[in-house]
Motif scaffolding. Sequence first.
Motif, PDB file in Angstrom:
ATOM      1  N   GLY A  33       0.986  -1.252  -0.076  1.00  0.00           N
ATOM      2  CA  GLY A  33      -0.041  -0.128   0.058  1.00  0.00           C
ATOM      3  C   GLY A  33       0.812   1.229   0.110  1.00  0.00           C
ATOM      4  N   VAL A  34       0.280   2.284  -0.372  1.00  0.00           N
ATOM      5  CA  VAL A  34       0.853   3.664  -0.532  1.00  0.00           C
ATOM      6  C   VAL A  34       0.060   4.608   0.105  1.00  0.00           C
ATOM      7  CG1 VAL A  34       2.293   3.238  -2.382  1.00  0.00           C
ATOM      8  CG2 VAL A  34      -0.075   4.194  -2.743  1.00  0.00           C
ATOM      9  N   GLY A  35       0.383   5.736   0.560  1.00  0.00           N
ATOM     10  CA  GLY A  35      -0.445   6.938   1.014  1.00  0.00           C
ATOM     11  C   GLY A  35      -0.155   8.210   0.713  1.00  0.00           C
ATOM     12  N   ALA A  36      -0.888   9.068   1.249  1.00  0.00           N
ATOM     13  CA  ALA A  36      -0.549  10.559   0.769  1.00  0.00           C
ATOM     14  C   ALA A  36      -1.214  11.421   1.804  1.00  0.00           C
ATOM     15  CB  ALA A  36      -1.243  10.893  -0.721  1.00  0.00           C
ATOM     16  N   ILE A  37      -0.627  12.396   1.967  1.00  0.00           N
ATOM     17  CA  ILE A  37      -1.152  13.487   3.027  1.00  0.00           C
ATOM     18  C   ILE A  37      -1.271  14.728   2.553  1.00  0.00           C
ATOM     19  CG2 ILE A  37      -0.658  14.721   5.445  1.00  0.00           C
ATOM     20  CD1 ILE A  37       0.694  12.076   5.983  1.00  0.00           C
ATOM     21  N   GLY A  38      -2.289  15.536   2.649  1.00  0.00           N
ATOM     22  CA  GLY A  38      -2.596  16.805   2.069  1.00  0.00           C
ATOM     23  C   GLY A  38      -3.977  17.167   1.703  1.00  0.00           C
ATOM     24  N   PRO A  39      -4.348  18.266   1.593  1.00  0.00           N
ATOM     25  CA  PRO A  39      -5.706  18.466   1.039  1.00  0.00           C
ATOM     26  C   PRO A  39      -6.089  18.154  -0.482  1.00  0.00           C
ATOM     27  CG  PRO A  39      -4.724  20.583   1.921  1.00  0.00           C
ATOM     28  CD  PRO A  39      -3.690  19.667   1.881  1.00  0.00           C
ATOM     29  N   PHE A  40      -7.290  17.436  -0.562  1.00  0.00           N
ATOM     30  CA  PHE A  40      -7.605  17.144  -1.939  1.00  0.00           C
ATOM     31  C   PHE A  40      -7.374  18.435  -3.141  1.00  0.00           C
ATOM     32  CE2 PHE A  40     -10.857  16.748  -5.142  1.00  0.00           C
ATOM     33  CZ  PHE A  40     -10.547  15.550  -5.757  1.00  0.00           C
ATOM     34  N   ALA A  41      -7.787  19.343  -2.707  1.00  0.00           N
ATOM     35  CA  ALA A  41      -7.910  20.425  -3.558  1.00  0.00           C
ATOM     36  C   ALA A  41      -6.544  20.918  -3.976  1.00  0.00           C
ATOM     37  CB  ALA A  41      -8.356  21.584  -3.261  1.00  0.00           C
ATOM     38  N   ASP A  42      -5.502  20.555  -3.393  1.00  0.00           N
ATOM     39  CA  ASP A  42      -4.070  21.009  -3.681  1.00  0.00           C
ATOM     40  C   ASP A  42      -3.370  19.872  -4.249  1.00  0.00           C
ATOM     41  OD1 ASP A  42      -4.646  23.157  -2.224  1.00  0.00           O
ATOM     42  OD2 ASP A  42      -3.420  22.632  -0.449  1.00  0.00           O
ATOM     43  N   ALA A  84     -13.510   8.110   7.607  1.00  0.00           N
ATOM     44  CA  ALA A  84     -12.466   9.165   6.818  1.00  0.00           C
ATOM     45  C   ALA A  84     -12.152  10.311   7.562  1.00  0.00           C
ATOM     46  CB  ALA A  84     -13.031   9.530   5.782  1.00  0.00           C
ATOM     47  N   VAL A  85     -11.095  10.781   7.599  1.00  0.00           N
ATOM     48  CA  VAL A  85     -10.340  11.920   7.989  1.00  0.00           C
ATOM     49  C   VAL A  85      -9.935  12.815   7.054  1.00  0.00           C
ATOM     50  CG1 VAL A  85      -9.844  10.683  10.117  1.00  0.00           C
ATOM     51  CG2 VAL A  85      -8.158  10.931   8.181  1.00  0.00           C
ATOM     52  N   PRO A  86      -9.673  14.317   7.376  1.00  0.00           N
ATOM     53  CA  PRO A  86      -9.090  15.356   6.599  1.00  0.00           C
ATOM     54  C   PRO A  86      -7.931  14.906   6.077  1.00  0.00           C
ATOM     55  CG  PRO A  86     -10.374  16.239   8.665  1.00  0.00           C
ATOM     56  CD  PRO A  86     -10.018  14.812   8.859  1.00  0.00           C
ATOM     57  N   ASP A  87      -7.274  15.497   4.859  1.00  0.00           N
ATOM     58  CA  ASP A  87      -5.876  15.543   4.354  1.00  0.00           C
ATOM     59  C   ASP A  87      -5.568  14.037   4.011  1.00  0.00           C
ATOM     60  OD1 ASP A  87      -5.854  18.371   4.528  1.00  0.00           O
ATOM     61  OD2 ASP A  87      -4.852  18.068   6.506  1.00  0.00           O
ATOM     62  N   LYS A  88      -6.509  13.027   4.089  1.00  0.00           N
ATOM     63  CA  LYS A  88      -6.028  11.754   3.547  1.00  0.00           C
ATOM     64  C   LYS A  88      -6.889  11.146   2.728  1.00  0.00           C
ATOM     65  CE  LYS A  88      -3.238  10.887   7.825  1.00  0.00           C
ATOM     66  NZ  LYS A  88      -3.153   9.796   9.047  1.00  0.00           N
ATOM     67  N   SER A  89      -7.664  12.216   1.878  1.00  0.00           N
ATOM     68  CA  SER A  89      -8.993  11.800   1.012  1.00  0.00           C
ATOM     69  C   SER A  89      -8.584  10.418   0.031  1.00  0.00           C
ATOM     70  CB  SER A  89      -9.494  13.025   0.323  1.00  0.00           C
ATOM     71  OG  SER A  89      -8.360  13.413  -0.696  1.00  0.00           O
ATOM     72  N   GLU A  90      -7.486  10.484  -0.497  1.00  0.00           N
ATOM     73  CA  GLU A  90      -7.121   9.514  -1.681  1.00  0.00           C
ATOM     74  C   GLU A  90      -6.983   8.156  -0.937  1.00  0.00           C
ATOM     75  OE1 GLU A  90      -5.361  13.446  -3.087  1.00  0.00           O
ATOM     76  OE2 GLU A  90      -5.119  12.401  -1.097  1.00  0.00           O
ATOM     77  N   TYR A  91      -6.140   8.221   0.321  1.00  0.00           N
ATOM     78  CA  TYR A  91      -5.633   6.926   0.913  1.00  0.00           C
ATOM     79  C   TYR A  91      -7.240   6.433   1.699  1.00  0.00           C
ATOM     80  CZ  TYR A  91      -4.043   3.565   4.254  1.00  0.00           C
ATOM     81  OH  TYR A  91      -3.597   2.536   5.248  1.00  0.00           O
ATOM     82  N   CYS A  92      -8.205   7.406   2.435  1.00  0.00           N
ATOM     83  CA  CYS A  92      -9.463   6.890   2.726  1.00  0.00           C
ATOM     84  C   CYS A  92     -10.354   6.496   1.866  1.00  0.00           C
ATOM     85  CB  CYS A  92     -10.085   8.023   3.425  1.00  0.00           C
ATOM     86  SG  CYS A  92      -9.400   8.738   4.838  1.00  0.00           S
ATOM     87  N   ALA A  93     -10.272   6.950   0.446  1.00  0.00           N
ATOM     88  CA  ALA A  93     -11.162   6.492  -0.715  1.00  0.00           C
ATOM     89  C   ALA A  93     -10.568   4.989  -0.968  1.00  0.00           C
ATOM     90  CB  ALA A  93     -10.947   7.412  -1.938  1.00  0.00           C
ATOM     91  N   SER A  94      -9.381   4.887  -1.035  1.00  0.00           N
ATOM     92  CA  SER A  94      -8.763   3.679  -1.353  1.00  0.00           C
ATOM     93  C   SER A  94      -9.163   2.500  -0.435  1.00  0.00           C
ATOM     94  CB  SER A  94      -7.513   3.816  -1.903  1.00  0.00           C
ATOM     95  OG  SER A  94      -6.791   3.649  -0.467  1.00  0.00           O
TER      96      SER A  94
END
Length: 271
Positions: A99-108, A159-169
């Motif tokens: 697995g991989v992750g990402a941190i930061g606002p979705f809009a950015d 889900a939590v903020p700033d991890k939208s991609e990871y939460c979605a997956s």
Amino acid sequence: MPLPFQQIWNPEGAVTIVTGASSGIGFELTRLLVDAGAHVIAVARREERLAELAAATSDPMRVHSIVGDVTDASTREKAMAAADSLRDGGLDLLVNNAGVGAIGPFADASPDRMRRVMEVNFFAPVDWTRDALPRLRQVAQSGERSVICNIGSVLGHRAVPDKSEYCASKFALHGWNDSLRAELVSDGIGVTLVSPSTTRSEFFDSLVETDPDQKSKSIGSWPPRRVAQATLMAIKRGRSEVILSLGGKALVYADRVAPPVMNGLLAKRGR
């Protein structure tokens, strides 16, 4: 009378595949499986770390290393061929751990960040499972138990903020996992979802499109060895789902009881 998938899974002599085996949960789970007498087809991108993994086990000859990216079809084909050679077309256990992750606002973030996270965390497990199913069925039809274990996350429940991609997956993995379990129950193939909270591993060293030195604010982290031990126990006992750590359980169950309260607590205030 219990169905085959409800029986205790026995790792002795089992042929298993573990993706993301070069570090963290996959590394420790491979060691535990080998200690219990299983053959492990260990899949990861870093050849040198797979060599270290084999040397760290009680029986290096039971570690069969496959170097490659889990999103690459050729990596998957090599792993399945290795399983076929060990058990004449049968497979006892598939662990979708990479697995991989990402941190930061979705809009950015760029669109590529979401696509990369989804490819590794969701589409790769789907593809590996699709190829593994005939092999898992072969074992189940012989009267033994075979298992698919998906390593999810508590963030696949809330889900939590700033991890939208990871939460979605992880939400996608959770939903697909539950459907798969219902579909395969009559085949005698067990499907287990393990949902850790933050794990103390190298996961945060390979975040997608994320500034270095980012840290998770999650509560209740476990070391990889402890997560691997809980994972193996869940596989053996035929558990459908386990949520790990007190912090992880608190997040999930508080959201089930009072979603509006959790929405308010987790909402970002300003930028």
